[in-house]
Design an enzyme around this catalytic site. Structure first.
Site, short mmCIF file in Angstrom:
data_model
loop_
_atom_site.label_atom_id
_atom_site.label_comp_id
_atom_site.label_asym_id
_atom_site.label_seq_id
_atom_site.Cartn_x
_atom_site.Cartn_y
_atom_site.Cartn_z
CE LYS A 42 -3.75 1.51 3.06
NZ LYS A 42 -4.52 1.63 4.26
NE ARG A 91 -11.49 5.19 13.79
CZ ARG A 91 -11.12 5.13 12.43
NH1 ARG A 91 -10.76 6.02 11.71
NH2 ARG A 91 -11.00 3.98 11.86
CB SER A 129 -5.08 8.67 8.26
OG SER A 129 -4.69 8.77 9.66
#
Length: 161
Positions: A42, A91, A129
């Site tokens: 990635k 989160r 992000s």
């Protein structure tokens, strides 16, 4: 005996959500290693070296935080630095299933290394992000979700393209 923990991630880029977890973990552990994942499959916006520099800059006020790159199994990195714990941020409920899988595999690899979860401050629970990069790419306001240094670096990256 020192209480050492690892806080892993790609941090591409680091956000206030990440910093919330790092700062809180730095109060619980004697040493925190922020381990920046080098993922060859990635391509990130920032190189691993740029991410390390960025994180070092925004965590310099924390005397017990060290930043390192790693490639491979997180458990091996924990062994290298003598960590007995992995600190992860959550989160939302949607993070839980993936995190449970990671924790189960890490526990299988080394049952002596605990994974500690911290809920991200509600002010930052929507931040990722990926979202930050998308907003920054189109010139949106990101100063409330990343430190000023990171906002400047994002602006430079997207203006250079």
């Amino acid at each position: 005996m020192k209480r050492i923990a690892v806080c892993p991630g790609s941090f591409d880029p680091i956000t206030y959500g990440h910093l919330d977890i790092i700062e809180r973990a730095s109060k619980v552990f004697d040493e925190i290693y922020i381990s920046v994942l080098r993922n060859s499959s990635k391509e990130g916006l920032f190189t691993p070296d740029e991410r390390v520099d960025m994180i070092e800059e925004v965590t310099k006020h924390l005397g017990n935080v060290k930043v390192r790159q790693f490639n491979g199994l997180l458990i091996e990195f924990c062994h290298q630095v003598g960590a007995g714990a992995i600190v992860r941020g959550l989160r939302a409920v949607s993070d839980f299933e993936y995190e449970m899988q990671l924790t189960s595999m890490n526990r299988k690899l080394d049952s002596d290394i605990e994974t500690i979860y911290m809920m991200t401050n509600n002010n930052y629970s929507f931040i990722s992000s990926s979202i930050v990069k998308e907003v920054a790419k189109y010139g949106g306001k990101i100063e409330d979700v990343v430190p000023p240094h990171v906002a400047n670096l994002l602006e430079e990256k997207f203006n250079a393209r």
